[in-house]
Write a protein that holds these residues in place. Structure first.
Motif, PDB file in Angstrom:
ATOM      1  N   THR A 169       0.826  -1.753  -0.154  1.00  0.00           N
ATOM      2  CA  THR A 169      -0.149   0.500   0.042  1.00  0.00           C
ATOM      3  C   THR A 169       1.140   0.582   0.377  1.00  0.00           C
ATOM      4  O   THR A 169       0.089   2.556  -0.007  1.00  0.00           O
ATOM      5  N   GLN A 206       2.723   2.517   1.779  1.00  0.00           N
ATOM      6  CA  GLN A 206       3.096   2.557   4.203  1.00  0.00           C
ATOM      7  C   GLN A 206       4.167   3.064   4.473  1.00  0.00           C
ATOM      8  O   GLN A 206       4.451   2.017   4.679  1.00  0.00           O
ATOM      9  N   LYS A 253      -5.392   6.213  14.794  1.00  0.00           N
ATOM     10  CA  LYS A 253      -4.650   5.513  13.237  1.00  0.00           C
ATOM     11  C   LYS A 253      -5.504   7.753  12.255  1.00  0.00           C
ATOM     12  O   LYS A 253      -5.304   8.861  13.358  1.00  0.00           O
ATOM     13  N   ASP A 254      -4.568   7.780  11.378  1.00  0.00           N
ATOM     14  CA  ASP A 254      -5.130   9.211  10.980  1.00  0.00           C
ATOM     15  C   ASP A 254      -5.499   9.022   9.588  1.00  0.00           C
ATOM     16  O   ASP A 254      -5.734   7.733   9.984  1.00  0.00           O
ATOM     17  N   GLU A 255      -5.688   9.327   8.630  1.00  0.00           N
ATOM     18  CA  GLU A 255      -6.847   9.770   7.708  1.00  0.00           C
ATOM     19  C   GLU A 255      -5.814   9.151   6.774  1.00  0.00           C
ATOM     20  O   GLU A 255      -6.754   7.704   6.012  1.00  0.00           O
ATOM     21  N   LYS A 256      -4.534   8.148   7.220  1.00  0.00           N
ATOM     22  CA  LYS A 256      -3.679   6.974   5.425  1.00  0.00           C
ATOM     23  C   LYS A 256      -3.127   6.195   5.996  1.00  0.00           C
ATOM     24  O   LYS A 256      -3.692   5.604   5.867  1.00  0.00           O
ATOM     25  N   ASP A 257      -3.007   6.722   7.832  1.00  0.00           N
ATOM     26  CA  ASP A 257      -2.280   5.640   8.591  1.00  0.00           C
ATOM     27  C   ASP A 257      -3.255   4.946   9.917  1.00  0.00           C
ATOM     28  O   ASP A 257      -3.073   5.447  10.570  1.00  0.00           O
ATOM     29  N   PRO A 317      -3.733   0.872   5.709  1.00  0.00           N
ATOM     30  CA  PRO A 317      -5.406   1.990   5.797  1.00  0.00           C
ATOM     31  C   PRO A 317      -6.221   1.700   6.715  1.00  0.00           C
ATOM     32  O   PRO A 317      -6.298   0.127   6.463  1.00  0.00           O
TER      33      PRO A 317
END
Length: 941
Positions: A584, A586, A739-743, A806
């Motif tokens: 992904t 990340q 978490k945040d918006e991405k990870d 994600p």
């Protein structure tokens, strides 16, 4: 209408409209182990520790109920009642049945014990409730079926417990312990009764449950305790005596009732008349309660508006429901009741981790129960219980596991000798079930070779694999989908041949820790609810393999087709520095280390509260790092890449990444925790990341649904935070993430532990506690685990599994992974290779269940019936792919039998699903009372 429902309705007519009805509920709270063992409590032994004898309580209560038909009593702990019942004559059993039929003796809660709510897994809770409720159902019929959940002592309350109770058909839930700030606010706003919406995935009102907070915990009002353990004066009603006190007692009671009524919504209030192990001499209680009821009610002639009656929680709940139909709208609750504090610096968050070895043993035993005692008993049929290896049974393990769910058992809040007794009971259960599984595997495989169980593989000990040149490994998978694992066995050879049932080979022999010289490592895969067998042959003894490389790796990575992981380490410190998901694309900065909090010894300037078995009270928010660097060794081969880290003589860790794994494994070892500096220590591991978590993290509730946690915040009230660390700790039963918006970084645990996110982007988990003081909550000894075998203190080993995904798809990884950790494979061994005509592989299912469906229970109900529980394991918001409704085509293997009839039952299997009815409740829409609804409080006397 069910019989017990009719009974409640008729009895509730004893209340009087237009009056303040005070429901007196005689009860006892009988811990299934705490300061004394279960046996000691039942028989009344070791009264030098605590005066308590449960058998005498039940003897005395039944005798007193027969003397006055108005009297009532409730009983909770089926584990104790079951013991007492077995020892009664037929005449006494008939008498008790009559008392139950008449509603004079009522069972509430009804589980084998009153379970803990923070450290228990929902599957074990369902099991312990089922065993208790089944006994009551079989013994007393519908009149013995509890309608009220009653958790008056657990130290905080989980949303998943409320959901479970609702799905078991309960109408209401009452508890006693509530955070002191929350209670104060609720009293002021008269919101001590509510409807708990206990699931965000189940369609209301499936998981809605009326919930009430008891006014005095579970004790009587001050001054009205008339047990032999109490000091309050009895009611002296002879007017010729100088110490005649009826008027004083009645006046005080009327005042107490009026004050209590001011903080509840309706003209019905409840008073718990009893406490820990009370009613051993029930005559004391009932003689005074009879007088209290008579003299208080006589005041109605002079205009008093207060009516007192013997009652039960079901009767009280029925009256609240009547009031709800016409007047009060109860508020809604959607979060849970953690953490619990009873004073500004007294947060009961230490027990989330207390006794980590017992917590792990309980979790392994839960897996053992599901796999060996339950599934194997079904697959083997009658042969499992009486076969070539003798007579086996599952009852011992079921009852031991049920007792272990008690709120002073797996919680770790008992005396040391009681903790030892819980472990002994679990060990006895293992022994009984091993006979059962040997019989079943012999029947399924066609081989009667003796089975060997290596129960110390976690410390690299297995005498058979260390000494044998040829042996077979049977791997049983309890899950309803095929799953792979890595098997690690201590051996003394340097080359082995390992083949599966198809002749495929995969093996690595390398140097390892433990008593054996080497370690044999290979990958296995087993079919759904079935086993695979692997044959192992020694090829070479010779010298051991080369030692690991004593260097700091730059990175370790695997190469899975659908997913790849990549980790980097700091070459200067030997610590983890980043984690990547290459599939992904990340990458997050990730550092991990070990720290400890200095446990308060009571000399803190703000409070004299000490850290103990219940309470986590660091002396400050400062953490002490165990080491800024780690000595390391590395091993890299085709099966696993491994980094071994030594932080100190008492803290080490192995970081592993398997070739076909989607997660990073951290195997930590902590202990003996040093106390030579006279400091108690709360040991944590902390992950510091680049994730922008904004003060929010997430924890599971009893291993099932997930709740959001926010630092220094409570959803229900405005928090005044007094303990910045302990006040932000929550129970982690199987997983937590930030978490945040991405990870999203998810950590899966192998037992219940406490943890928090004290800083943004950080997640810490408490691993071990060693304390030098008692926290003055009743245990009376410090949490300082040691034994004759380990006089220097307890050493604990465990695993944490990390995944980076994600957020939108993270549940696709962490939910099945959490189930794999809870329900681990059963590994057994036989000496020598498989004999001819042995069946090397077996599956109890013709096809695997869909990914969203978890096989929760397969258990023998009686000789002709099997209890089967399937659950949708994803929440509504979890996964676009897996959160949708699922249709299951259940095809079961014809061995040993075929399911002919599938009939729906409630979650506890004590009522047919189509017959289950529950009370409906009106909920406050935020606009206050309904039009024209006026409460008549306060009441005049």
């Amino acid at each position: 209408m069910p019989i017990n429902f009719l009974k409640i309705t008729l009895f509730s007519h004893c209340a009087r409209p237009g009056m303040l009805n005070v429901h007196l509920v005689p009860h006892t709270h009988d811990d299934v182990g705490w300061l004394k063992t279960v046996d000691q409590y039942f028989y009344g032994a070791r009264n030098d520790i605590q005066h308590a004898g449960v058998q005498y309580i039940l003897d005395s209560v039944v005798d007193q109920l027969l003397k006055n038909p108005d009297r009532r009593f409730i009983y909770v702990e089926t584990a104790f009642f079951y013991r007492w019942w077995k020892r009664q004559s037929g005449d006494m059993q008939d008498t008790v049945k009559q008392l139950v039929d008449e509603g004079r003796l009522e069972f509430v809660n009804g589980g084998w014990c009153m379970s803990d709510e923070a450290t228990t897994h929902y599957s074990a809770v369902v099991d312990q409730m089922t065993i208790g409720l089944r006994f009551l159902n079989d013994t007393f019929g519908p009149c013995g079926r509890p309608r009220v959940a009653w958790h008056i002592d657990p130290f905080g309350h989980a949303r998943e417990h409320a959901s479970v109770f609702a799905q078991m058909g309960y109408d209401g839930f009452f508890f006693g312990r509530l955070d002191y700030q929350d209670r104060s606010r609720r009293k002021a706003s008269r919101e001590q009764e509510m409807v708990w919406r206990a699931s965000e995935s189940l369609v209301p009102p499936v998981a809605d449950l009326f919930t009430g907070i008891l006014p005095n915990g579970y004790n009587p009002p001050e001054g009205f305790c008339w047990d032999q353990l109490c000091d309050d004066p009895p009611i002296r009603d002879d007017p010729d005596l100088e110490d005649y006190n009826v008027e004083d007692v009645v006046s005080k009671f009327l005042t107490v009732a009026q004050e209590q009524a001011k903080v509840y919504k309706t003209n019905h209030i409840i008073m718990t008349m009893g406490s820990d192990f009370q009613y051993e001499n029930a005559n004391l209680w009932y003689k005074n309660l009879d007088k209290l009821i008579r003299y208080v009610n006589q005041k109605q002639v002079n205009g008093s508006n207060i009516h007192v009656l013997y009652s039960t929680p079901s009767c009280y709940l029925q009256e609240l429901h009547r009031a709800n139909l016409s007047c009060p709208y109860f508020p809604m609750r959607i979060d849970d009741f953690f953490p619990y504090a009873d004073a500004a610096h007294d947060f009961w968050t230490g027990y989330f981790t207390s006794r980590p070895a017992l917590k792990r043993y309980e979790r392994i035993s839960n897996s053992y129960l599901q796999v060996i005692c339950n599934q194997m008993e079904v697959l083997g049929g009658p042969t499992s219980r009486n076969g070539s290896f003798g007579v086996g049974n599952s009852d011992t393990m079921k009852k031991a596991m049920a007792v272990a769910q008690h709120h002073d058992a797996v919680s770790g809040t008992e005396k040391q000798h009681v903790a030892d007794d819980y472990a002994r009971r679990l060990a006895n259960g293992w022994t009984q079930c091993q006979v059962l599984v040997s019989n079943t595997l012999a029947a399924l495989s066609g081989s009667s070779a003796p089975r060997v169980y290596c129960e110390h593989l976690n410390i690299s000990v297995c005498p058979l694999t260390e000494s044998s040149s040829k042996f077979s490994v049977n791997v049983y998978n309890p899950l309803a989908r095929p799953v792979g694992w890595s098997v690690r066995l201590p051996v003394n050879g340097t080359a082995y041949a390992v083949t599966d049932s198809s002749g495929n080979a995969t093996v690595v022999v390398r140097r390892d820790r433990g008593y054996a010289v080497n370690e044999l490592l290979f990958q296995v895969r087993a079919p759904p609810m079935g086993y695979s067998t692997y044959s192992v042959s020694l090829l070479q003894k010779g010298p051991p393999p080369a030692s690991p490389f004593p260097r700091a790796p730059k990175d370790i990575q695997n190469k899975v087709r659908a997913w790849r992981a990549f980790m980097t380490f700091d070459p200067e410190t030997g610590l983890l520095s980043s984690l990547s998901n290459l599939e992904t694309q990340q990458t997050v900065r990730l550092s991990q280390n070990f720290y400890w909090y200095n446990a308060s010894d009571g000399n803190n300037k703000d409070s004299k509260q000490m850290s103990g078995a219940y309470i986590f009270r660091p002396n400050s928010s400062t953490t002490f790092i165990i080491s800024k660097t780690a000595k390391i060794e590395t091993v890299q081969n085709s099966v696993v890449q491994e980094v071994r880290q030594w932080f100190s003589p008492w803290v080490s860790q192995v970081v592993r990444l398997y070739a076909d794994s989607r997660v990073l494994e951290l195997e930590w070892t902590v202990g003996p925790v040093p106390i030579g500096d006279n400091m108690g220590k709360e040991v944590i591991t902390r992950f510091d990341t680049s994730i922008n978590s904004s003060g929010i993290f997430y924890t599971d509730s009893n291993g099932r649904e997930v709740l959001q946690r926010r630092k220094d915040y409570r959803p229900t009230w405005t928090l005044t935070q007094t303990e910045p660390v302990a006040g932000n700790y929550y129970p982690i039963n199987s997983r937590a993430y930030i978490k945040d918006e991405k990870d999203q970084l998810t950590v899966v645990t192998d037992r219940s532990q406490g943890g928090g996110s004290i800083q943004d982007g950080s997640l810490e988990i408490m691993l071990h506690r060693r304390l030098l003081h008692d926290d003055v909550r009743g245990v009376g000894e410090p949490l300082n685990e040691a034994s004759d075998l380990y006089p220097e203190g307890l050493v604990v080993r465990g695993r944490l599994l990390l995944s980076l995904n994600p957020p939108a798809v993270a549940a696709n990884t962490h939910r099945p992974l959490a189930q794999e950790v809870v329900l681990q494979p059963l590994i057994t061994f036989t000496e020598g290779l498989l004999p001819p005509n042995t069946r090397p592989e077996f599956s109890g299912l013709q096809t695997a269940l869909p990914p969203a469906v978890h096989l929760l229970t397969v258990s023998q109900w009686d000789p002709d019936l099997v209890l089967l529980r399937l659950e949708h394991q994803y929440e509504a918001r979890d996964s676009k792919e897996h959160s949708q409704p699922v249709t299951v085509n259940l095809q079961v293997s014809p061995l040993p039998s075929t399911f002919i009839l599938l009939t729906g039952m409630n979650l506890s299997a004590n009522q047919w699903k189509h017959e289950m009815t529950r009370l409906d409740w009106k909920v406050d829409s935020g606009k206050g009372h309904s039009p024209g609804c006026e409460l008549t409080l306060p009441f005049s006397t």
